[in-house]
Design a protein around this motif. Sequence first.
Motif, PDB file in Angstrom:
ATOM      1  N   PHE A  47      48.181  32.745  49.853  1.00 63.01           N
ATOM      2  CA  PHE A  47      46.912  33.254  49.359  1.00 63.01           C
ATOM      3  C   PHE A  47      45.791  32.259  49.614  1.00 63.01           C
ATOM      4  N   VAL A  48      44.640  32.782  50.031  1.00 59.81           N
ATOM      5  CA  VAL A  48      43.462  31.941  50.232  1.00 59.81           C
ATOM      6  C   VAL A  48      42.369  32.313  49.233  1.00 59.81           C
ATOM      7  N   ALA A  49      41.983  33.583  49.218  1.00 60.55           N
ATOM      8  CA  ALA A  49      40.892  34.026  48.349  1.00 60.55           C
ATOM      9  C   ALA A  49      40.951  35.531  48.178  1.00 60.55           C
ATOM     10  N   ALA A  50      40.356  36.016  47.088  1.00 63.32           N
ATOM     11  CA  ALA A  50      40.305  37.453  46.839  1.00 63.32           C
ATOM     12  C   ALA A  50      38.988  37.817  46.171  1.00 63.32           C
ATOM     13  N   VAL A  51      38.622  39.077  46.320  1.00 62.67           N
ATOM     14  CA  VAL A  51      37.382  39.576  45.725  1.00 62.67           C
ATOM     15  C   VAL A  51      37.654  40.953  45.133  1.00 62.67           C
ATOM     16  N   SER A  52      37.081  41.205  43.969  1.00 62.69           N
ATOM     17  CA  SER A  52      37.270  42.500  43.321  1.00 62.69           C
ATOM     18  C   SER A  52      36.568  43.608  44.089  1.00 62.69           C
ATOM     19  N   TRP A  53      36.825  44.853  43.709  1.00 61.78           N
ATOM     20  CA  TRP A  53      36.275  45.988  44.439  1.00 61.78           C
ATOM     21  C   TRP A  53      34.747  45.957  44.454  1.00 61.78           C
ATOM     22  N   SER A  54      34.148  45.468  43.387  1.00 62.70           N
ATOM     23  CA  SER A  54      32.690  45.449  43.309  1.00 62.70           C
ATOM     24  C   SER A  54      32.075  44.189  43.908  1.00 62.70           C
ATOM     25  N   ASP A  62      43.380  26.861  44.831  1.00 62.16           N
ATOM     26  CA  ASP A  62      42.751  25.599  44.430  1.00 62.16           C
ATOM     27  C   ASP A  62      42.392  24.724  45.627  1.00 62.16           C
ATOM     28  N   SER A  63      43.166  24.822  46.693  1.00 66.45           N
ATOM     29  CA  SER A  63      42.949  23.945  47.847  1.00 66.45           C
ATOM     30  C   SER A  63      41.657  24.269  48.603  1.00 66.45           C
ATOM     31  N   VAL A  64      41.076  25.444  48.368  1.00 67.71           N
ATOM     32  CA  VAL A  64      39.868  25.816  49.110  1.00 67.71           C
ATOM     33  C   VAL A  64      38.634  25.936  48.219  1.00 67.71           C
ATOM     34  N   LYS A  65      38.814  25.788  46.921  1.00 66.21           N
ATOM     35  CA  LYS A  65      37.677  25.901  45.998  1.00 66.21           C
ATOM     36  C   LYS A  65      36.585  24.905  46.352  1.00 66.21           C
ATOM     37  N   GLY A  66      35.357  25.392  46.371  1.00 65.48           N
ATOM     38  CA  GLY A  66      34.222  24.538  46.697  1.00 65.48           C
ATOM     39  C   GLY A  66      33.936  24.441  48.178  1.00 65.48           C
ATOM     40  N   ARG A  67      34.855  24.902  49.012  1.00 67.21           N
ATOM     41  CA  ARG A  67      34.657  24.852  50.467  1.00 67.21           C
ATOM     42  C   ARG A  67      34.603  26.239  51.090  1.00 67.21           C
ATOM     43  N   PHE A  68      35.351  27.181  50.555  1.00 65.62           N
ATOM     44  CA  PHE A  68      35.399  28.540  51.082  1.00 65.62           C
ATOM     45  C   PHE A  68      34.656  29.483  50.132  1.00 65.62           C
ATOM     46  N   THR A  69      34.036  30.504  50.715  1.00 66.62           N
ATOM     47  CA  THR A  69      33.368  31.521  49.922  1.00 66.62           C
ATOM     48  C   THR A  69      33.741  32.902  50.443  1.00 66.62           C
ATOM     49  N   ILE A  70      34.256  33.733  49.563  1.00 66.62           N
ATOM     50  CA  ILE A  70      34.606  35.099  49.917  1.00 66.62           C
ATOM     51  C   ILE A  70      33.506  36.030  49.428  1.00 66.62           C
ATOM     52  N   SER A  71      33.224  37.047  50.203  1.00 67.57           N
ATOM     53  CA  SER A  71      32.219  38.029  49.809  1.00 67.57           C
ATOM     54  C   SER A  71      32.532  39.355  50.495  1.00 67.57           C
ATOM     55  N   LYS A  76      28.662  48.112  54.282  1.00 70.62           N
ATOM     56  CA  LYS A  76      29.057  47.882  55.681  1.00 70.62           C
ATOM     57  C   LYS A  76      30.572  47.902  55.865  1.00 70.62           C
ATOM     58  N   ASN A  77      31.304  48.183  54.794  1.00 69.47           N
ATOM     59  CA  ASN A  77      32.776  48.181  54.861  1.00 69.47           C
ATOM     60  C   ASN A  77      33.308  46.884  55.461  1.00 69.47           C
ATOM     61  N   THR A  78      32.754  45.775  55.025  1.00 72.08           N
ATOM     62  CA  THR A  78      33.111  44.487  55.614  1.00 72.08           C
ATOM     63  C   THR A  78      33.283  43.425  54.539  1.00 72.08           C
ATOM     64  N   MET A  79      34.265  42.567  54.763  1.00 70.27           N
ATOM     65  CA  MET A  79      34.507  41.417  53.905  1.00 70.27           C
ATOM     66  C   MET A  79      34.357  40.165  54.752  1.00 70.27           C
ATOM     67  N   TYR A  80      33.990  39.073  54.103  1.00 71.10           N
ATOM     68  CA  TYR A  80      33.739  37.821  54.817  1.00 71.10           C
ATOM     69  C   TYR A  80      34.475  36.661  54.155  1.00 71.10           C
ATOM     70  N   LEU A  81      34.710  35.629  54.944  1.00 71.78           N
ATOM     71  CA  LEU A  81      35.204  34.367  54.410  1.00 71.78           C
ATOM     72  C   LEU A  81      34.473  33.254  55.131  1.00 71.78           C
ATOM     73  N   GLN A  82      33.575  32.598  54.406  1.00 75.54           N
ATOM     74  CA  GLN A  82      32.887  31.428  54.942  1.00 75.54           C
ATOM     75  C   GLN A  82      33.736  30.207  54.654  1.00 75.54           C
ATOM     76  N   MET A  83      34.105  29.486  55.696  1.00 77.41           N
ATOM     77  CA  MET A  83      34.992  28.332  55.557  1.00 77.41           C
ATOM     78  C   MET A  83      34.258  27.085  56.032  1.00 77.41           C
ATOM     79  N   ASN A  84      34.106  26.124  55.133  1.00 78.03           N
ATOM     80  CA  ASN A  84      33.432  24.872  55.450  1.00 78.03           C
ATOM     81  C   ASN A  84      34.391  23.694  55.287  1.00 78.03           C
TER      82      ASN A  84
END
Length: 122
Positions: A47-54, A62-71, A76-84
């Motif tokens: 597991f890396v990250a998850a986002v609720s339906w809304s 925990d290993s990606v907190k503060g560096r990755f952002t899920i949205s 647009k029927n699209t999900m994103y993962l910004q990885m820094n």
Amino acid sequence: QVQLVESGGGLVQAGGSLRLSCAASGRRFSSYAMGWFRQPPGKEREFVAAVSWSGGSTYYNDSVKGRFTISRDNAKNTMYLQMNSLNPEETAVYYCAAGGGTYYYVESYDYWGRGTQVTVSS
């Protein structure tokens, strides 16, 4: 039925950034929780990250907190993962998934993309 297609993977140097996208087809995208998982070579999918339906709730390994952002953008029927600040240990195939239930369990997700390769060089 939901079909998922990941994009945005590639080769990046340690400390660099990538933005993954997951495009979904199907009329019920907005009703699903969505997640990102990754599978390093020779290892199990994690597991890396998850986002609720809304999009109102997000969860991270925990290993990606503060560096990755899920949205997600339901319009647009699209999900994103910004990885820094990527590091070589994060080299893996990254998968997006749609489903519900316990967000960090692989078994909670009903639909999966084919994955996109992320390679982080040292």
